[in-house]
Scaffold this active site. Structure first.
Site, mmCIF file in Angstrom:
data_model
loop_
_atom_site.group_PDB
_atom_site.id
_atom_site.type_symbol
_atom_site.label_atom_id
_atom_site.label_comp_id
_atom_site.label_asym_id
_atom_site.label_seq_id
_atom_site.Cartn_x
_atom_site.Cartn_y
_atom_site.Cartn_z
ATOM 1 N N GLU A 282 7.462 -1.416 -3.748
ATOM 2 C CA GLU A 282 6.709 -1.408 -2.419
ATOM 3 C C GLU A 282 7.612 -1.928 -1.198
ATOM 4 O O GLU A 282 8.466 -2.750 -1.506
ATOM 5 C CB GLU A 282 5.656 -2.696 -2.657
ATOM 6 N N LYS A 351 -2.049 1.343 2.126
ATOM 7 C CA LYS A 351 -2.852 0.407 1.395
ATOM 8 C C LYS A 351 -3.976 0.273 1.857
ATOM 9 O O LYS A 351 -4.045 -0.048 3.000
ATOM 10 C CB LYS A 351 -1.823 -0.627 1.122
ATOM 11 N N CYS A 408 0.811 -2.661 -5.241
ATOM 12 C CA CYS A 408 0.823 -4.127 -5.592
ATOM 13 C C CYS A 408 -0.599 -4.634 -6.023
ATOM 14 O O CYS A 408 -1.271 -4.123 -7.193
ATOM 15 C CB CYS A 408 1.256 -5.076 -4.259
#
Length: 537
Positions: A282, A351, A408
């Site tokens: 990430e 995301k 994540c």
């Protein structure tokens, strides 16, 4: 002082339950899986005199278990939020006060239900098991948490049933098991706890649990079948928080970070040239990697590395959408798939599930002044939801790998991975940075809670992190040896997968288990509570 002592003495059984639950969760072995809630339930059923006392007992339990299992929240507040230790500890205490308050809600509601509907002991215990599960599922926590994950962590084969009922379903089974033991132990005596009546129900519960483990093992064998493999190079560069923060703010370290990832990857490729895909974690590159920024130094540097080695790269980075007017919300935490020329093979994934106060400031859209008051809180744009990145493994053979992208926090939500599976994901990749969290609890908790999505959907899930734990899980459930924590590490992994895999029962229907339990619970109350009370009146 006497009041404090009196409080602890009064609610000592609630504290005991919290201690057992907290030390039965990852990274501990789930030794209290069958009896962790029993001390709390015993006190609520036989000693609580008011709904407030029932709630307080449950609250003490959840506070205790949260303090044990999630003490790393203080370290995160210090490292990520930049708070002084005294404030970080206050943040932890606030988290402990609210995070798992659904336990207190379940004890509060069961007390009221018993009193209002005059349920028998057995009917009350059935209600309690359902209530505990429903409150756990419906409470709006920052991420779903339960004891179901512990069976995966401890490699008990019952976890293989997660593709049918999910890990929250396995959590429900733990409530059912504990409710059964509670009922058979205390149905004849409400005076005191006795070990002897507990032996037989505990033996039966263990026997049933053993049968479920056998069924899990047998059931899982079909998922051993694969027909392809993906050779990946996982790179864990172990970039420190200070370097990352400065780099993300454009204050240095960007060149050093890009250079480190390229050098580590290139050194590993010398010995492991046979690699399909390189994976960096990430925001491994805290810069924009969109095509419109291809002229920038580090973008060119990475492209040259890919051209030189003729490899494809999947990496976390920042993405910018010029079509969005708001300069903050036009920036995304993204996952890029770059070809051997450094060009985007497909549009970057942005995301979707953002972390409050870490990646967005709650209510700042309606109240922009909050952003001025708290300018240090990031406010990323929000992505479109579950997205597939198509990797052309061998175009001459029309061989494409459909990669389900996760960044994540998104790996903690079953519904997100269900969305990826329904869109045709064959392999899931989760990129993460856990450098903000303390050891030893959080890295293992986050890792196994993420890998659990691979079992529920029966897709291999590759987890690539900045500081650990970097690993992958097969569709069958085998977990590759993880990387060491806070260490530079690279490894070539061979990930077996199945082309066009079928969707699991959990993906199609099983994730609606909570609705089934809710309907059954309401019918149970209607028949055994409301109707009986009406008939007798």
């Amino acid at each position: 002082m006497n009041k404090i002592y009196g409080f602890f003495k009064k609610y000592r059984l609630g504290i005991l339950s919290g201690l057992i639950i907290g030390t039965s969760y990852i990274p501990f072995y789930p030794w209290g899986l069958f009896f962790s809630y029993l001390p709390l339930w015993y006190w609520v059923f036989f000693h609580a005199k008011t709904p407030r006392e029932a709630f307080t007992a449950g609250w003490v339990t959840q506070f205790t278990l949260t303090l044990i299992g999630f003490h790393w929240i203080a370290y995160t507040a210090k490292a990520f939020g930049g708070f002084p230790w005294i404030v970080a500890i206050l943040v932890l205490l606030l988290f402990c006060a609210l995070a798992h308050i659904y336990i207190a809600l379940s004890t509060y509601f069961i007390f009221l239900i018993r009193r209002k509907l005059s349920l028998s002991f057995g009917q009350s215990v059935v209600s309690l098991a359902a209530l505990a599960f429903l409150c756990e599922n419906l409470w709006p926590g920052i991420f779903p948490w339960h004891l179901g994950y512990t069976v995966f962590w401890s490699k008990l084969p019952i976890y293989q049933l997660a593709d049918l009922i999910g890990f929250d379903g396995l959590s429900f089974l733990t409530y059912v098991a504990q409710a059964a033991i509670f009922y058979f132990t205390f149905r004849t005596s409400s005076e005191k706890f006795a070990l002897k009546p507990m032996i037989k129900p505990l033996a039966i519960t263990i026997a049933v649990f053993a049968v479920l483990n056998v069924l899990g093992y047998v059931h899982a064998q079909k998922w051993r079948t694969t027909d392809s493999e993906l050779k990946v190079l996982q790179v864990q560069a172990n970039i420190g928080n200070l370097e990352r923060m400065y780099a993300e703010k454009g204050k240095g370290f960007r060149d050093e970070i890009a250079k480190k990832y390229v050098q580590m990857s290139e050194a590993s490729l010398i010995e492991n040239a046979d690699v399909d895909l390189i994976i960096w974690p990430e925001v491994a590159i805290p810069e924009y990697l969109n095509a419109s920024f291809a002229h920038q130094k580090n973008h060119r540097f990475i492209s040259e590395f890919l051209v030189r080695n003729q490899k494809v790269l999947l990496t976390g980075a920042f993405s910018k959408d010029p079509a969005i007017a708001d300069p903050e919300r036009s920036v995304f935490n993204a996952l890029f798939l770059l070809d051997s020329s450094g060009h985007e093979l497909t549009r970057a994934y942005h995301k979707t599930q953002l972390l409050a106060f870490g990646e967005y400031l709650p209510f700042s859209e309606k109240f922009p002044i909050l952003g001025k008051i708290l300018p240090f809180v990031s406010n990323f744009g929000r992505g479109p939801g579950p997205t597939i990145l198509v990797y052309p493994k061998d175009q001459s053979k029309n061989d494409y790998v459909h990669i389900g992208a996760q960044i994540c926090y998104e790996g903690l939500f079953p519904e997100f991975s269900i969305g990826l599976a329904n869109k045709g994901a064959e392999v899931m990749v989760n990129v993460t940075n856990d450098s903000w969290f303390g050891i030893p609890f959080e890295p293992y908790q986050h890792s196994y809670m993420t890998l659990a999505r691979g079992i529920e959907t029966r897709r291999p899930l590759i987890r690539s992190t900045n500081t650990g734990i970097t690993t992958f899980v097969t569709a069958y459930g085998d977990v590759a040896p993880g990387s060491p924590w806070q260490t530079e590490w690279t490894k070539r992994q061979i990930v077996p997968y199945l082309n066009n895999p079928e969707t699991t029962f959990f993906t199609r229907i099983g994730h609606y288990l909570w609705i089934v339990i809710l309907i059954a619970f309401l019918l149970h109350l209607l028949v055994n509570g409301v109707y009986d009370k009406f008939r007798k009146s």
